[in-house]
Enzyme design. Structure first.
Site, short mmCIF file in Angstrom:
data_model
loop_
_atom_site.label_atom_id
_atom_site.label_comp_id
_atom_site.label_asym_id
_atom_site.label_seq_id
_atom_site.Cartn_x
_atom_site.Cartn_y
_atom_site.Cartn_z
N GLU A 198 0.80 -1.23 0.00
CA GLU A 198 0.00 0.00 0.00
C GLU A 198 0.83 1.27 0.00
O GLU A 198 0.49 2.25 -0.67
CB GLU A 198 -0.97 0.02 1.18
CG GLU A 198 -2.09 -1.01 1.07
CD GLU A 198 -1.65 -2.42 1.40
OE1 GLU A 198 -0.55 -2.59 1.97
OE2 GLU A 198 -2.40 -3.37 1.08
N HIS A 242 -11.25 -4.31 8.90
CA HIS A 242 -11.76 -4.11 7.54
C HIS A 242 -13.10 -3.37 7.54
O HIS A 242 -13.87 -3.51 6.60
CB HIS A 242 -11.98 -5.45 6.84
CG HIS A 242 -10.73 -6.18 6.45
ND1 HIS A 242 -9.91 -6.78 7.35
CD2 HIS A 242 -10.18 -6.41 5.23
CE1 HIS A 242 -8.89 -7.37 6.72
NE2 HIS A 242 -9.03 -7.15 5.43
C1 LIG Z 1 -2.54 -4.41 4.21
C2 LIG Z 1 -3.48 -5.28 3.50
N1 LIG Z 1 -3.56 -5.21 2.17
C3 LIG Z 1 -4.45 -5.98 1.50
C4 LIG Z 1 -5.26 -6.83 2.17
C5 LIG Z 1 -6.26 -7.68 1.43
N2 LIG Z 1 -5.79 -9.04 1.38
C6 LIG Z 1 -6.08 -9.92 2.34
S1 LIG Z 1 -5.30 -11.35 2.14
C7 LIG Z 1 -4.54 -10.83 0.73
C8 LIG Z 1 -3.60 -11.74 0.02
C9 LIG Z 1 -2.44 -12.09 0.85
O1 LIG Z 1 -1.59 -12.91 0.14
P1 LIG Z 1 -0.45 -13.72 0.86
O2 LIG Z 1 0.30 -12.82 1.77
O3 LIG Z 1 0.32 -14.42 -0.19
O4 LIG Z 1 -1.21 -14.77 1.77
P2 LIG Z 1 -2.22 -15.92 1.31
O5 LIG Z 1 -3.59 -15.28 1.22
O6 LIG Z 1 -1.77 -16.43 0.02
O7 LIG Z 1 -2.18 -16.92 2.40
C10 LIG Z 1 -4.92 -9.53 0.44
C11 LIG Z 1 -4.48 -8.77 -0.73
C12 LIG Z 1 -5.16 -6.87 3.57
N3 LIG Z 1 -5.96 -7.66 4.31
N4 LIG Z 1 -4.25 -6.11 4.21
#
Ligand SMILES: Cc1ncc(C[n+]2csc(CCOP(=O)(O)OP(=O)(O)O)c2C)c(N)n1
Lengths: 328, 330
Positions: free
Chosen positions: B63, B132
């Site tokens: 972000e 959220h």
């Molecule tokens: C700071 C932030 N940015 C975006 C999100 C939205 N979001 C939640 S999970 C996710 C994907 C995360 O990917 P990863 O770190 O690879 O973990 P995975 O879901 O694959 O276990 C996103 C974009 C969030 N919750 N927090």
């Protein structure tokens, strides 16, 4: 006697059987959550770790009770592996008074501080600096505990990751960073979002060891984590472990999974299922029989059924708690 | 004349972005999962197909870098639209928004400009719990150099977003998650609504309700109930907090003599306090027949349990009660 697979010294045959059962618990917990979510009985959002059971169970298996973890939005498995009760977790997802957070936290915000689980996290990368702080406490107060920090491949692109790993590195903190690379951050394929071949390659930039491990192989997970934990306990600082794995389900609810193919999913499900892989090893090592393995699976299924019953029968939180616990 | 056409709020936002991107090469959009996935709420669905991945730019989960890159792009001639997946993540991008985007032009003696729009879903009601679901518009409204918009209808969303894209300043554009699926009349052609002009969502004579975002809809429902009891409610939606159209609010209060301000964000330190103070400082003060009443969220993080979640923010019944307390006060 375990002969053909290497395991860390604290892993007894009994522990292996427990871990096998635990992986089933994790799987059935999340499959139940999926089912109840689809029926509208669990609301909000949930992120399931089906297919990733080995990294949670394997890494946490080598910890002592006093050790700590930080988890992520996809954290049910970590939570169970660190000793949380399925009952109270399920109750939390049902928003009930008996849940870990009295229904205030839900899936993304379960913590069990007494058991050393410093919390799931709804903020991607949010738990990484917290793990570093926990490790700092251990070092400053000479408490000797180690903190395992779970996060995803996507989280490794957050500033919090880079800042936290660097800080842990320069201070030689007793923390082990475990990147569960399940190939996608929501819809972003890791190969489009990261230029290096492995997330673990980034360790070099901070002057710490980086290891890539097959995250669907619980034995590999235990061994590599054990080594990193020992190193941390000796005061030699952090390690970055990258566990290559896969999430079977979509990112969360409304995910059409357009970013990946059915063939890819089937390959991981059919040929790399972490539970099936462990089952085969346990049987070939003569640690359990086919029937015993089936019984462990059935027991886990029953435990999750019981957890659902517990959750359903638990009371809703009273309105009075709305303004409680904002301040200590 | 074309027949009135209905779009959802979400479609209105998308249509505006698409129309602007068609006519202006400088406009592009970036954010997490906005490509193939179509964004966390589906706002950008289909845009990748039309505009390609250069202009519908999927970013890593970063972000601070997304916001910062938008500042840099804006300073150098582009007009980026950032989709920040949830408004809660503004916390991570804060340095770039508050210390860079908002201040650059001023600090540099009026040289250059930062024409960027940061769109982000805000508010509770989805069960996504504390990290959220919050409403942080008062934070951004506090920062000189930022404009802050909170549309409550599809029509307003399309027109105000166009104005935001055309604006040469950084604009924070809060989209309420629960409004995404609400429908309303939206003209097909591109149009712009002035930033800084409130809208009278309902005319009345006994009491003014100043409401933002989803509270506009709750206030409208409350007004129908109150009407049955003979209380005539006027509802003003400021639509933009910065700049704020205080004149329209003051005129209304002078007419009704009573005012209730309602928003979802936590009441303490919320924007309602600002509106109340501005009314108290204005000539409307002499027309007041009752103290100004403020309604806002409780001072708690948004809880997960649906009953608690609902109880954390003002509901229709609370608005009805507040209006009655104001009207029947002697
Ligand atoms: C700071 C932030 N940015 C975006 C999100 C939205 N979001 C939640 S999970 C996710 C994907 C995360 O990917 P990863 O770190 O690879 O973990 P995975 O879901 O694959 O276990 C996103 C974009 C969030 N919750 N927090």
């Amino acid at each position: 006697m375990i002969t053909n697979v290497k395991v860390p010294p604290m892993i007894t045959e009994k522990k292996l059987v427990e871990l096998f059962h635990q992986m089933w618990l994790i799987r059935f917990f999340d499959e139940k959550v999926d089912e109840f979510f689809a029926k509208g009985l669990i609301h909000g959002t949930t992120h399931l770790c089906v297919g990733q059971e080995a990294s949670a169970a394997g890494a946490i298996a080598v910890l002592e009770d006093r050790d700590k973890i930080t988890s992520t939005h996809r954290g049910h498995g970590h939570c169970i592996a660190k000793g949380a009760e399925a009952n109270r977790m399920m109750a939390e997802l049902f928003g009930r008074e008996t849940g870990y957070c009295r229904g205030k936290g839900g899936s993304m915000h379960i913590a069990d501080v007494e058991k050393g689980n410093l919390g799931a996290n709804g903020i991607v990368g949010g738990g990484i600096p917290i793990a570093v702080g926990s490790a700092l406490t251990s070092q400053m107060k000479k408490l000797g505990y180690v903190t395992l920090c779970f996060f995803g491949d996507g989280a490794s692109n957050e500033g919090s990751f880079h800042e936290a790993v660097n800080m842990a590195a320069i201070w030689n903190l007793p923390v082990v960073f475990i990147c569960e690379n399940n190939q996608y951050g929501m819809s972003g394929p890791v190969k489009d979002m990261v230029k290096v071949a492995n997330i673990a390659d980034r360790a070099g930039a901070y002057g710490i060891p980086g290891n890539v491990v097959d995250g669907n192989d619980i034995f590999a997970m235990m061994n590599v984590t054990h080594e990193a934990v020992e190193r941390a306990r000796r005061g030699e600082g952090p390690t970055l472990i990258e566990a290559k794995t896969y999430r079977w389900k979509g990112h969360s609810k409304s995910d059409a999974k357009k970013y990946r193919t059915r063939d890819e999913e089937m390959e991981w499900r059919n040929n790399r299922d972490p539970i099936e892989r462990m089952r085969r090893v346990l049987i070939s090592e003569g640690i359990v029989s086919e029937q015993e393995a089936a019984q462990l699976e059935a027991d886990a299924r029953q435990e999750i059924e019981n957890a659902v019953k517990f959750a359903e029968e638990s009371p809703m939180p009273p309105l009075e708690i709305l303004e409680e616990d904002v301040y200590a | 004349m074309s027949t009135p056409r209905e779009l959802t709020y979400l479609e209105a936002v998308r249509e505006c972005m698409s129309q602007e991107m068609r006519v202006n090469e400088d406009v592009f959009i970036m954010g997490e999962d906005i490509g193939l996935y179509g964004g966390a709420f589906g706002v950008t669905r289909g845009m990748l197909e039309e505009f390609g991945k250069e202009r519908v730019r999927n970013t890593p989960i970063s972000e601070a870098a997304i916001a910062g890159a938008a500042v840099g792009a804006a300073m150098t001639g582009m007009r980026p639209i950032v989709e920040l997946q949830f408004s809660d993540f503004i916390t991570i991008a804060t340095d770039q928004i508050v210390n860079q985007a908002a201040k650059n032009r001023y600090m540099f003696g009026g040289k250059g400009k930062v024409p960027l729009v940061l769109r982000t879903p805000s508010g509770s009601g989805t069960g996504a719990a504390a990290q959220h679901s919050q409403s942080l518009e008062a934070w951004m409204a506090h920062i000189p150099g930022l404009k802050v918009i909170q549309p409550s209808t599809a029509y307003d969303a399309k027109g105000l977003l166009k104005a935001a894209i055309d604006d040469d300043n950084p604009v924070i554009f809060y989209e309420h998650k629960l409004l995404y699926r609400t429908k309303g009349h939206v003209p097909e052609e591109s149009y712009s609504l002035p930033i800084g002009k409130a809208d009278i969502k309902r005319a009345g004579t006994d009491v003014t309700i100043v409401a933002t975002a989803i509270m506009v809809h709750k206030a409208l429902q409350a007004a129908v109930e109150l009407e049955k009891e003979g209380i005539s409610v006027e509802i003003i939606d400021p639509r933009t907090l910065v700049p704020l159209d205080i004149e329209t609010i003051v005129e209304s209060v002078k007419k009704t003599g009573r005012v209730v301000v309602v928003h979802e964000a936590v009441k303490r330190g919320g924007f309602g306090g600002e509106i109340a103070s501005l009314i108290a400082e204005s000539e409307a003060f002499d027309y007041l027949d009752a103290p100004i009443k403020r309604l806002g969220g409780k001072s708690v993080p948004i809880p997960y349990n649906p009953v608690l979640e609902k109880a954390a923010i003002p509901q229709e019944q609370d608005i009805i009660q507040a209006v009655k307390d104001t009207v029947f006060r002697r």
